[in-house]
Design a protein around this motif. Sequence first.
Motif, PDB file in Angstrom:
ATOM      1  N   ILE A 317       0.622  -1.032   0.257  1.00  0.00           N
ATOM      2  CA  ILE A 317       0.502   0.225   0.365  1.00  0.00           C
ATOM      3  C   ILE A 317       1.078   1.269  -0.126  1.00  0.00           C
ATOM      4  O   ILE A 317       1.771   1.112   1.200  1.00  0.00           O
ATOM      5  CB  ILE A 317      -0.642  -0.018   0.677  1.00  0.00           C
ATOM      6  N   ASN A 318       0.575   1.586  -0.768  1.00  0.00           N
ATOM      7  CA  ASN A 318       1.091   3.561  -1.390  1.00  0.00           C
ATOM      8  C   ASN A 318       1.094   4.327  -0.081  1.00  0.00           C
ATOM      9  O   ASN A 318      -0.292   4.933  -0.159  1.00  0.00           O
ATOM     10  CB  ASN A 318       1.776   3.632  -2.179  1.00  0.00           C
ATOM     11  N   LEU A 319       1.462   5.377   0.410  1.00  0.00           N
ATOM     12  CA  LEU A 319       1.209   6.057   1.629  1.00  0.00           C
ATOM     13  C   LEU A 319       1.415   7.923   1.146  1.00  0.00           C
ATOM     14  O   LEU A 319       2.004   7.937   0.613  1.00  0.00           O
ATOM     15  CB  LEU A 319       1.424   6.039   2.883  1.00  0.00           C
ATOM     16  N   GLU A 320       0.120   8.402   0.397  1.00  0.00           N
ATOM     17  CA  GLU A 320      -0.094   9.253   0.490  1.00  0.00           C
ATOM     18  C   GLU A 320       0.468  10.364   1.074  1.00  0.00           C
ATOM     19  O   GLU A 320       1.752  11.645   0.362  1.00  0.00           O
ATOM     20  CB  GLU A 320      -1.433   9.322  -0.637  1.00  0.00           C
ATOM     21  N   ASP A 321       0.307  10.402   2.224  1.00  0.00           N
ATOM     22  CA  ASP A 321       0.941  11.629   3.028  1.00  0.00           C
ATOM     23  C   ASP A 321       0.578  11.105   5.021  1.00  0.00           C
ATOM     24  O   ASP A 321      -0.213  10.051   4.256  1.00  0.00           O
ATOM     25  CB  ASP A 321      -0.158  12.663   2.645  1.00  0.00           C
ATOM     26  N   LEU A 322       1.157  11.419   5.696  1.00  0.00           N
ATOM     27  CA  LEU A 322       1.311  10.944   6.844  1.00  0.00           C
ATOM     28  C   LEU A 322       0.995  12.407   7.640  1.00  0.00           C
ATOM     29  O   LEU A 322       1.563  13.082   7.585  1.00  0.00           O
ATOM     30  CB  LEU A 322       2.072  10.190   7.637  1.00  0.00           C
ATOM     31  N   ALA A 335      -2.387   8.475  14.273  1.00  0.00           N
ATOM     32  CA  ALA A 335      -1.789   8.054  12.811  1.00  0.00           C
ATOM     33  C   ALA A 335      -3.119   8.746  11.883  1.00  0.00           C
ATOM     34  O   ALA A 335      -3.692   8.352  11.443  1.00  0.00           O
ATOM     35  CB  ALA A 335      -1.039   7.050  12.323  1.00  0.00           C
ATOM     36  N   TYR A 336      -2.835   9.672  11.163  1.00  0.00           N
ATOM     37  CA  TYR A 336      -4.001  10.054   9.527  1.00  0.00           C
ATOM     38  C   TYR A 336      -3.378   9.782   7.973  1.00  0.00           C
ATOM     39  O   TYR A 336      -2.051  10.235   7.957  1.00  0.00           O
ATOM     40  CB  TYR A 336      -4.192  11.539  10.042  1.00  0.00           C
ATOM     41  N   LEU A 337      -3.429   8.273   7.939  1.00  0.00           N
ATOM     42  CA  LEU A 337      -2.834   8.151   6.575  1.00  0.00           C
ATOM     43  C   LEU A 337      -3.629   8.327   5.507  1.00  0.00           C
ATOM     44  O   LEU A 337      -4.726   7.534   5.223  1.00  0.00           O
ATOM     45  CB  LEU A 337      -3.157   6.278   7.203  1.00  0.00           C
ATOM     46  N   SER A 338      -3.278   8.658   4.768  1.00  0.00           N
ATOM     47  CA  SER A 338      -3.762   9.448   3.613  1.00  0.00           C
ATOM     48  C   SER A 338      -3.348   8.832   2.541  1.00  0.00           C
ATOM     49  O   SER A 338      -2.356   8.543   2.035  1.00  0.00           O
ATOM     50  CB  SER A 338      -3.690  10.801   3.142  1.00  0.00           C
ATOM     51  N   VAL A 339      -4.718   7.541   1.289  1.00  0.00           N
ATOM     52  CA  VAL A 339      -4.650   7.348   0.580  1.00  0.00           C
ATOM     53  C   VAL A 339      -5.834   7.026  -0.593  1.00  0.00           C
ATOM     54  O   VAL A 339      -6.381   7.886  -0.404  1.00  0.00           O
ATOM     55  CB  VAL A 339      -3.996   5.158   0.840  1.00  0.00           C
TER      56      VAL A 339
END
Length: 360
Positions: A317-322, A335-339
């Motif tokens: 899974i590619n994490l776009e932002d954190l 942790a707010y994971l943006s995908v």
Amino acid sequence: MTPASRVRIIGTGLIGTSLGMALTSAGYDVTLDDPSPTARWLARDLRAGRIDVDEVPDLVVVAAPPDVCGDVIVAALRRWPEAFVTDVASVKEIILREVLAAGVDVTRYVGSHPMAGRERSGTAAARGDLFDGRAWVVVPHDTTDPRAVEAVRAIATAVGAAVRVMPAAEHDAAVATVSHLPQLTASLVAASLRELPEHAVGLAGQGLRDVTRIAASDPRLWTQILYGNAPALLQVLREVQDQVAQVVDALERIVAGRSEGSLGTISRILEAGNLGHARIPGKHGAPPAAYEVVSVLVPDEPGSLGRLFADLGDAGINLEDLQLEHGIGQAVGIAYLSVVPASVEPLLETLERQGWRVHQ
């Protein structure tokens, strides 16, 4: 070797040292100079380049503060009559006027501005990936030699930046809104915390941290930048002042019991903010993407984040932002994971299978 393979960087602060590190990694021959011997030596130790005052460069990059940048550019044009010269200051018109008035060969000069930085300043804060995916504005004037433009374009591309070309006045008008106004606004918001009681400051969440992150920037440097771009910034601030006045008027009417129309005013300004935010480019300058955010409860203990990242990597899974937020009085963080939307379902399945507490 590149057409301008020998680069001399004058000024080994955050930008100059970061550029030296990136160019050295890209195969350029970089030499360093700075009025501070300690800064020069530290930049050298960070592998930003060599210290050699005698070699003749192909391209000189002036990374000096705005108030002395023009003088340093002029001195470089005189000292190396065959070299192209650029600068990386945040303002362009005032510096261009100083250079044009000096009576030197200005055909070899082209301004530039990498849209990169950090809330920390100085040599020790330098990073070799500082320019990766960032815009780098090249600012030629009427008599700039096209070869100077190409030399700057080459180094910007070599360090991973996306090159934009625009006139000095257009550049200054743009950065007044996208760079200088955010800095001033962040400082104003952070300044409101000075007299706030400790228990009130302790309620701060991620929103306040996001808004005020750059308020930790160097006041001396930013005073020079705002001074240098005063005309363009003043116009932007007047527009903001008008919007703030509308909100103040709406709130005063609410407090006075005359709220008719006031909620509409506030709503319109907030909606305008939504529209403006949607125009901010996404990762690496791409069009803004509609990411989904998944919240994960992370124990505040060694190795937790590493385990989370490992689980994401194992699942492909590619994490776009954190973004990270610490819980008040709790030994956990969020942790707010943006995908991308297509990754949400496999992300949730992976995290739940690995025992993470997840919210969407």
